[in-house]
Design a protein around this motif. Sequence first.
Motif: not given
Length: 246
Positions: A111-140
Amino acid sequence: MSTYNNIGINNKLDWSRIRKLFIIGFFAACTVLVGDILVGWGVHDASLLGMEGFLSRFANISDRRIFWSAMCGFVGIPLEAMCYFGIYRLISPYSEKLAHTFRSGILGVLAFAGCGVHVPCLAAVYVYKYFMQVSPETASSISVKFGMYFLLPGIIVFFIFWIIQHIAHILAFVKGYTPYPKWCWIFCPAVGMAVTMLLKFLPETALRNAITAAWISIGNLWMFGGLLATMKEGKANDDNGHDGRI
């Protein structure tokens, strides 16, 4: 009369089906391994500390790698979890209680390993990548907040079920509640995971980071591969009318 073992499995082990589940599980783990390596490949910015340093290796990851890593886990992780039922089949004729506990762990991981952990991990990576392009000081900080809200709950629930599954797995083999020899308890994912994480003591390279990012999938490869390699011993015990306690 109710029974834990109520999904059509009788006391006579279907070794052909168990073998199929282990083979499918092995290749599912290979799929997840590919996804983990895709996202894990890279090195950190040595000038940054803490979470900023940890996340820095994702600043230049391609969208394609993020997508395919997510998809590999989205498909492979539930398939791995379904194949854990091969171990459930091994336990169920010898201990309904441990089989029930192990099955509860499987359902939580499913129930939780794929859609609850793995995919959200990749979503967090995606969020970080694009915030680094627009606001490096707040991306982390934004990425960490995203993870706290949408990733951490899934991680906590997943690991509760994962621990339950592993305890039942190890106890079943150590106590001889499978036809495998007792020493085959070492073929649980935690052992492969622990050995993989020892690589963290080596100097950092992109390859080291990729392999350690794949610690769970390597643990599953260790489990499915090990149980396949020793299946002949388990089947011989079963054919001789005794289990791994002998």
